[in-house]
Structure formats: structure tokens, C-alpha cells
Design an enzyme around this catalytic site. Structure first.
Site, PDB file in Angstrom:
ATOM      1  N   GLY A   1      11.221  12.714  16.089  1.00 39.25           N
ATOM      2  CA  GLY A   1      11.199  12.566  17.534  1.00 39.25           C
ATOM      3  C   GLY A   1      12.433  13.249  18.119  1.00 39.25           C
TER       4      GLY A   1
ATOM      5  N   ARG B   1       1.483  10.522   3.755  1.00 41.39           N
ATOM      6  CA  ARG B   1       2.045  11.835   3.412  1.00 41.39           C
ATOM      7  C   ARG B   1       2.655  11.879   2.008  1.00 41.39           C
ATOM      8  NH1 ARG B   1       5.346  12.216   9.024  1.00 41.39           N
ATOM      9  NH2 ARG B   1       5.038   9.965   8.882  1.00 41.39           N
TER      10      ARG B   1
ATOM     11  N   GLY C   1       0.960   1.389  14.640  1.00 40.52           N
ATOM     12  CA  GLY C   1       2.125   2.105  15.159  1.00 40.52           C
ATOM     13  C   GLY C   1       3.404   1.286  15.093  1.00 40.52           C
TER      14      GLY C   1
ATOM     15  N   ALA D   1      24.756   2.276 -45.571  1.00 44.87           N
ATOM     16  CA  ALA D   1      23.834   3.193 -44.903  1.00 44.87           C
ATOM     17  C   ALA D   1      22.397   2.787 -45.214  1.00 44.87           C
ATOM     18  CB  ALA D   1      24.092   4.618 -45.375  1.00 44.87           C
TER      19      ALA D   1
ATOM     20  N   ARG E   1      21.081   0.920 -19.570  1.00 48.28           N
ATOM     21  CA  ARG E   1      20.115   0.219 -18.713  1.00 48.28           C
ATOM     22  C   ARG E   1      20.671  -1.083 -18.164  1.00 48.28           C
ATOM     23  NH1 ARG E   1      15.134   0.054 -22.498  1.00 48.28           N
ATOM     24  NH2 ARG E   1      14.361  -1.295 -20.823  1.00 48.28           N
TER      25      ARG E   1
ATOM     26  N   GLN F   1       1.741  -7.221   9.511  1.00 51.72           N
ATOM     27  CA  GLN F   1       1.020  -6.403  10.482  1.00 51.72           C
ATOM     28  C   GLN F   1      -0.295  -6.052   9.785  1.00 51.72           C
ATOM     29  OE1 GLN F   1       2.386  -2.376  11.028  1.00 51.72           O
ATOM     30  NE2 GLN F   1       1.611  -2.259  13.110  1.00 51.72           N
TER      31      GLN F   1
ATOM     32  N   TYR G   1      20.080   2.576 -30.679  1.00 48.38           N
ATOM     33  CA  TYR G   1      19.478   1.736 -29.650  1.00 48.38           C
ATOM     34  C   TYR G   1      20.002   0.311 -29.818  1.00 48.38           C
ATOM     35  CZ  TYR G   1      16.293  -1.379 -27.307  1.00 48.38           C
ATOM     36  OH  TYR G   1      15.795  -2.388 -26.527  1.00 48.38           O
TER      37      TYR G   1
ATOM     38  N   ALA H   1       7.984  -1.795   7.539  1.00 48.57           N
ATOM     39  CA  ALA H   1       7.559  -1.286   6.232  1.00 48.57           C
ATOM     40  C   ALA H   1       6.077  -1.553   5.985  1.00 48.57           C
ATOM     41  CB  ALA H   1       8.402  -1.936   5.142  1.00 48.57           C
TER      42      ALA H   1
ATOM     43  N   ASN I   1       9.121  10.737   4.096  1.00 46.16           N
ATOM     44  CA  ASN I   1       7.694  10.794   4.424  1.00 46.16           C
ATOM     45  C   ASN I   1       6.878  11.431   3.307  1.00 46.16           C
ATOM     46  OD1 ASN I   1       8.089   9.699   7.032  1.00 46.16           O
ATOM     47  ND2 ASN I   1       8.702  11.694   7.788  1.00 46.16           N
TER      48      ASN I   1
HETATM   49  C1  UD1 Z   1       9.395   7.734  13.369  1.00 43.34           C
HETATM   50  C2  UD1 Z   1       9.689   7.870  14.862  1.00 43.34           C
HETATM   51  C3  UD1 Z   1      10.391   9.212  15.110  1.00 43.34           C
HETATM   52  C4  UD1 Z   1      11.644   9.309  14.275  1.00 43.34           C
HETATM   53  C5  UD1 Z   1      11.356   9.045  12.782  1.00 43.34           C
HETATM   54  C6  UD1 Z   1      12.661   8.895  12.029  1.00 43.34           C
HETATM   55  C7  UD1 Z   1       7.933   6.659  16.090  1.00 43.34           C
HETATM   56  C8  UD1 Z   1       6.690   6.793  16.888  1.00 43.34           C
HETATM   57  N1  UD1 Z   1       8.449   7.798  15.621  1.00 43.34           N
HETATM   58  O1  UD1 Z   1       8.451   8.733  13.012  1.00 43.34           O
HETATM   59  O2  UD1 Z   1      10.729   9.353  16.477  1.00 43.34           O
HETATM   60  O3  UD1 Z   1      12.255  10.584  14.426  1.00 43.34           O
HETATM   61  O4  UD1 Z   1      10.605   7.823  12.622  1.00 43.34           O
HETATM   62  O5  UD1 Z   1      12.460   8.845  10.650  1.00 43.34           O
HETATM   63  O6  UD1 Z   1       8.428   5.558  15.912  1.00 43.34           O
HETATM   64  N2  UD1 Z   1       5.310   1.466  10.221  1.00 43.34           N
HETATM   65  C9  UD1 Z   1       4.793   0.196  10.298  1.00 43.34           C
HETATM   66  N3  UD1 Z   1       3.631  -0.003  10.981  1.00 43.34           N
HETATM   67  C10 UD1 Z   1       2.972   1.003  11.605  1.00 43.34           C
HETATM   68  C11 UD1 Z   1       3.504   2.313  11.533  1.00 43.34           C
HETATM   69  C12 UD1 Z   1       4.694   2.512  10.838  1.00 43.34           C
HETATM   70  O7  UD1 Z   1       5.377  -0.752   9.760  1.00 43.34           O
HETATM   71  O8  UD1 Z   1       1.928   0.722  12.193  1.00 43.34           O
HETATM   72  C13 UD1 Z   1       6.567   1.688   9.459  1.00 43.34           C
HETATM   73  C14 UD1 Z   1       6.371   2.641   8.300  1.00 43.34           C
HETATM   74  O9  UD1 Z   1       6.042   1.918   7.129  1.00 43.34           O
HETATM   75  C15 UD1 Z   1       7.723   3.334   8.225  1.00 43.34           C
HETATM   76  C16 UD1 Z   1       8.300   3.228   9.633  1.00 43.34           C
HETATM   77  O10 UD1 Z   1       7.518   2.276  10.320  1.00 43.34           O
HETATM   78  O11 UD1 Z   1       8.593   2.708   7.291  1.00 43.34           O
HETATM   79  C17 UD1 Z   1       8.268   4.558  10.395  1.00 43.34           C
HETATM   80  O12 UD1 Z   1       6.950   5.038  10.389  1.00 43.34           O
HETATM   81  P1  UD1 Z   1       6.639   6.581  10.071  1.00 43.34           P
HETATM   82  O13 UD1 Z   1       5.175   6.755  10.077  1.00 43.34           O
HETATM   83  O14 UD1 Z   1       7.383   7.011   8.883  1.00 43.34           O
HETATM   84  O15 UD1 Z   1       7.246   7.249  11.404  1.00 43.34           O
HETATM   85  P2  UD1 Z   1       7.643   8.768  11.608  1.00 43.34           P
HETATM   86  O16 UD1 Z   1       6.418   9.563  11.847  1.00 43.34           O
HETATM   87  O17 UD1 Z   1       8.539   9.207  10.522  1.00 43.34           O
HETATM   88 CA    CA Z   2       9.244   8.303   8.611  1.00 40.28          CA
END
Ligand code: UD1
Ligand code: CA
Length: 420
Positions: free
Chosen positions: A142, A18, A80, A391, A301, A75, A334, A12, A229
Site C-alpha cells: 500500500g 501466494r 479482508g 574402538a 539442536r 475470523q 551423534y 493471521a 507473501n
Molecule cells: C497489507 C496492506 C498493505 C500493506 C501490506 C504490508 C491491506 C488492505 N493492505 O497488504 O497496505 O502494504 O499489508 O505487508 O491491509 N488477514 C486476515 N484476514 C483477512 C485477510 C488478511 O487475518 O481476511 C491477515 C493475513 O493472514 C496476513 C495479514 O492479514 O497475515 C495481511 O494480509 P495480506 O493479504 O498479506 O495483506 P497484503 O496484501 O500484504
Molecule cells: Ca502481506
């Protein structure tokens, strides 16, 4: 049942470009919870107790949204998904079991799907398993390149050939690996040439090349695979999560007149034969009893408990409030921080003034009280058993109404016996 040899690792740390938002992606909400909270709940429902979350973007806010039983790793730069997993290596150095890796944006995944995924993996004895589904619109995900039950490679949209783009089996981003093998293979992957990121998906081929191929675990319900996304995905996630919740309530004997026009947060409890009318909004941490009538246009709520046979009618908002058995709050009211007894009638337009500018104050309304229309109760205040208000009465703070008495006016005063 707990899965004590599985540790979940939720990614996360990404920014979520996006989404086009100031707020980091995983904190956006659908169906009453943040996207990340949904993932954590599903993991817990699957019986996994050890949960590690990789955070990075807006780390302070994400950290604050997590409960204390969640472990955290950082991180610094989003290099990635593969790099994100590596950040947990030292924390999981001694972990001898499996690692369940999930993206922080897979909010629609059900706990029971995850549980069967884990069980199937444990029976198979394979080194890795990836959750996949056939979908009509694979764009952006993917693609799964297979050889029988094994996954040879996962190809990202950006790198896929024209033929590969036609493949409709997609990667959910949810995997199970033996911890030691996962980290060992991760050290071998290279940055992707186009995105300059370390792709976690590249470990799949690394497993295959070392003679320990990863198995595909395909499920039927592609809705569960949604990765949030964009804002369009967020809205879809809300619909899917709502549909899951509605199914549960309907199966339990609750009437929801029009589910599409109703919002019920995940985990809300509703008893049999309760009817929920359209345009009702029920937040997380709410319990509603049997044979209640809710809405239309009701907002219930968090922290509220509505007991059997109670009515929460149109344009009524309640928060942190207990409504006792067979009590009726039918129109335009309320109630905040209120304890309402049984068989109480709350007249139309009744308001509890629960906020004094600094603190939220409590109102207590005992059994069989009758509140006239447009009563204002300035908290803290208690209306004792069988008392009545006229009232438009304004009952001032700390001016409790004694049992059986009637008060009227502004400020409300007890009317003398015999006087109407
Ligand atoms: C990723 C997969 C894809 C899959 C899809 C499913 C990879 C390269 N691709 O793509 O094959 O179909 O999810 O939903 O894994 N994150 C980090 N650090 C980073 C990058 C990402 O913690 O450096 C986290 C993001 O916050 C997110 C998750 O990893 O919650 C996935 O990243 P995201 O960029 O959404 O990957 P996708 O392009 O959707
Ligand atoms: Ca994603």
C-alpha cells in the site's frame, strides 16, 4: 519495560494463496521459527503483554503453535484485514488503551523498532500512527498518501493510479489506534470494489475525515517492513532475520567465519570468543559458552547446552544434550539426550542409540571419560568417571561402565587388569 496500555492484535487468518502451499502462510518457518512466532516475539520484546491473534485458515494448527498466554479470536471467512480486526471488537470492548495492529507476516520487524514506534505515538497524543518506510521496490505494498506528517490515505497496488504507483513510501501494515475510535471507524468502511474485501487501510482516511488524522512514522530500515507473501519473500525473510542474529553475535565477541553459510536461530546464546565455522546449523533454545569451537558442518539442536571451551566438530549432531566444560566431540558423532561431563573425549564416530522404538532414553557420560572411535552407547546407560571404551565397543543398555574401568568388544565387557 512493559507497555501495559497497549494491546497487540496480530492478523493471521488469511490462507496465504501466494505461497502456493498446503500449509497456511504464517506457519512457514524462517530462521528457526514460524513467521507468526517472529511477530509475537517482536511484540513481546517491545514490552507488550496482552497479545490477541486473529486466526481462521487452518485454525487448529495455528492455535496449536501458540503459547497459552496468547488470546485468540476467529475470523470464519477471510473478508479482508479490516474485517479481521472487527472480529476482536467484543473481546476488546472494555480495552481503554491503544491497539497495536500487525500483520502476521511481518516477521522481520525488530522489537526495538516497535518500541520506539509505540513511544513516539504516546508522546504525540495523536489518534493513530502508521509505520512506513521509503523503499526502492514498492510493488505490492500500500502506498502512503501524505499531507505533511499526516497520512491522508493508503492506496493499495490494485487501486493505485499511475502517479500513485510511483510513490515509494509504503505501508508496513503496522498501526497504533485508540481502541474505541478504531472500532467505531471500522463499522463505517465499505468493501473494496475490486477485491470485495474490507480493507483496514480504509480506516486511515476515516480518521482524517473525522478531524483526527493519523500520523506517519517513517523508519530507515526497509528490510524490516517485508511482508512474507511468497516463497521468495520467505527466503528473503530468512536472510534478513539471519543478518539480525549474526550482527548481535558478532557485536558480542563471537567469531562467525562465514555468516552466509551459517544458520543460528533467533534467541540462541553464544559466549565471547567462541568460533562458529561454516555450514553450522544451530536451532532455537541452544546455549553455547565461551571459547568453544563449533563446526564446520555441526548441527546443534534444541535443548542443547554446550559449556565453555567445548568442541563440537565436523559432522557432529547433538540434541537435548549437555556438553560439559572442555569436552571434545570432534568428528562424525551423534549425541542425543545425553549428559556429558567435563574433559570428556568422544572418539570419532561415537553414537548414542537414544531411541528404543518407543521412548527417547538418556545417556550419562561422567567427567574425564575417554570413548574410543566408533563406540555405540545404547541408552539408558551411564559411563562413570574416567572409564574408557575401546574402538568399536557396543555398550548395552543398563550395562553401566564402572569408574576407571575399560570396556571393549561387542557387547562391551570389562577387560581384566593386566590384559591389553
Ligand atoms: C497489507 C496492506 C498493505 C500493506 C501490506 C504490508 C491491506 C488492505 N493492505 O497488504 O497496505 O502494504 O499489508 O505487508 O491491509 N488477514 C486476515 N484476514 C483477512 C485477510 C488478511 O487475518 O481476511 C491477515 C493475513 O493472514 C496476513 C495479514 O492479514 O497475515 C495481511 O494480509 P495480506 O493479504 O498479506 O495483506 P497484503 O496484501 O500484504
Ligand atoms: Ca502481506
Amino acid at each position: 519495560m512493559t507497555n501495559s496500555n497497549v494491546c497487540a492484535l496480530i492478523l493471521a487468518a488469511g490462507r496465504g494463496e501466494r505461497m502456493k502451499s498446503e500449509l497456511v502462510k504464517v506457519l512457514h518457518k524462517a530462521a528457526g521459527f514460524s513467521i507468526l512466532e517472529h511477530v509475537i516475539q517482536s511484540v513481546k520484546e517491545a514490552g507488550v503483554r496482552r497479545i490477541v491473534v486473529v486466526i481462521g485458515s487452518q485454525a487448529k494448527q495455528v492455535r496449536a503453535s501458540l503459547q497459552s498466554d496468547i488470546e485468540i479470536v476467529y475470523q470464519k471467512k477471510p473478508l479482508g484485514t479490516g474485517h479481521a480486526v472487527l472480529m476482536a471488537e467484543s473481546l476488546l470492548k472494555k480495552w481503554r488503551g491503544e491497539v497495536l495492529v500487525l500483520p502476521g507476516d511481518a516477521s522481520c520487524l525488530k522489537g526495538k523498532t516497535l518500541r520506539s514506534f509505540i513511544e513516539a505515538h504516546q508522546e504525540s497524543g495523536a489518534s493513530g500512527r502508521v509505520l512506513t518506510a521509503q523503499v526502492d521496490q514498492p510493488f505490492g505494498y500500500g502506498r502512503v498518501l501524505r499531507q505533511g506528517k499526516h497520512v491522508v490515505r493508503i492506496r493499495e497496488e490494485l487501486d493505485a493510479s499511475r502517479e500513485e504507483k510511483l510513490i515509494c513510501e509504503i505501508n508496513s501494515g503496522i498501526y497504533l489506534f485508540s481502541a474505541s475510535e478504531l472500532f467505531e471507524k471500522l463499522h463505517r468502511i465499505q468493501r473494496n470494489k475490486k477485491k470485495h474485501e474490507y480493507y483496514l487501510t480504509d480506516v486511515i482516511s476515516a480518521f482524517g475525515e473525522s478531524g483526527k488524522p493519523v500520523e506517519a512514522h517513517q523508519i530507515d530500515c526497509s528490510d524490516e517492513m517485508l511482508g512474507v507473501n511468497t516463497r521468495i519473500d520467505l527466503q528473503k525473510a530468512h536472510q534478513i532475520l539471519m543478518a539480525h542474529e549474526m550482527e548481535k553475535h558478532l557485536a558480542n565477541g563471537v567469531t562467525i567465519v562465514n555468516p552466509i553459510q551459517t544458520v543460528i536461530a533467533r534467541g540462541v546464546k553464544i559466549g565471547q570468543d567462541t568460533v562458529v565455522h561454516p555450514f553450522t546449523w544451530i536451532d532455537r533454545d541452544v546455549e553455547i559458552g565461551r571459547q568453544c569451537e563449533i563446526g564446520p558442518f555441526a548441527k546443534i539442536r534444541s535443548g542443547s547446552r554446550i559449556h565453555d571451551g567445548a568442541v563440537i566438530g565436523s559432522f557432529v549432531e547433538v540434541v537435548r544434550t549437555r556438553v560439559g566444560k572442555n569436552s571434545r566431540v570432534k568428528h562424525l558423532s551423534y549425541l542425543g539426550d545425553t549428559i556429558l561431563g567435563e574433559d570428556v573425549n568422544v572418539g570419532a564416530g561415537t553414537i548414542t542409540a537414544n531411541y528404543d522404538g518407543k521412548l527417547k532414553q538418556k545417556t550419562v557420560i561422567e567427567d574425564q571419560v575417554f570413548l574410543g572411535c566408533n563406540t555405540v552407547l545404547v541408552a539408558p546407560v551411564t559411563i562413570r568417571k574416567k572409564a574408557k571404551t575401546g574402538a568399536g565397543a557396543v555398550v548395552l543398555a543398563r550395562h553401566s561402565v564402572p569408574a576407571g574401568k575399560t570396556v571393549v568388544g561387542v557387547p562391551a565387557k570389562i577387560i581384566k587388569q593386566g590384559k591389553k
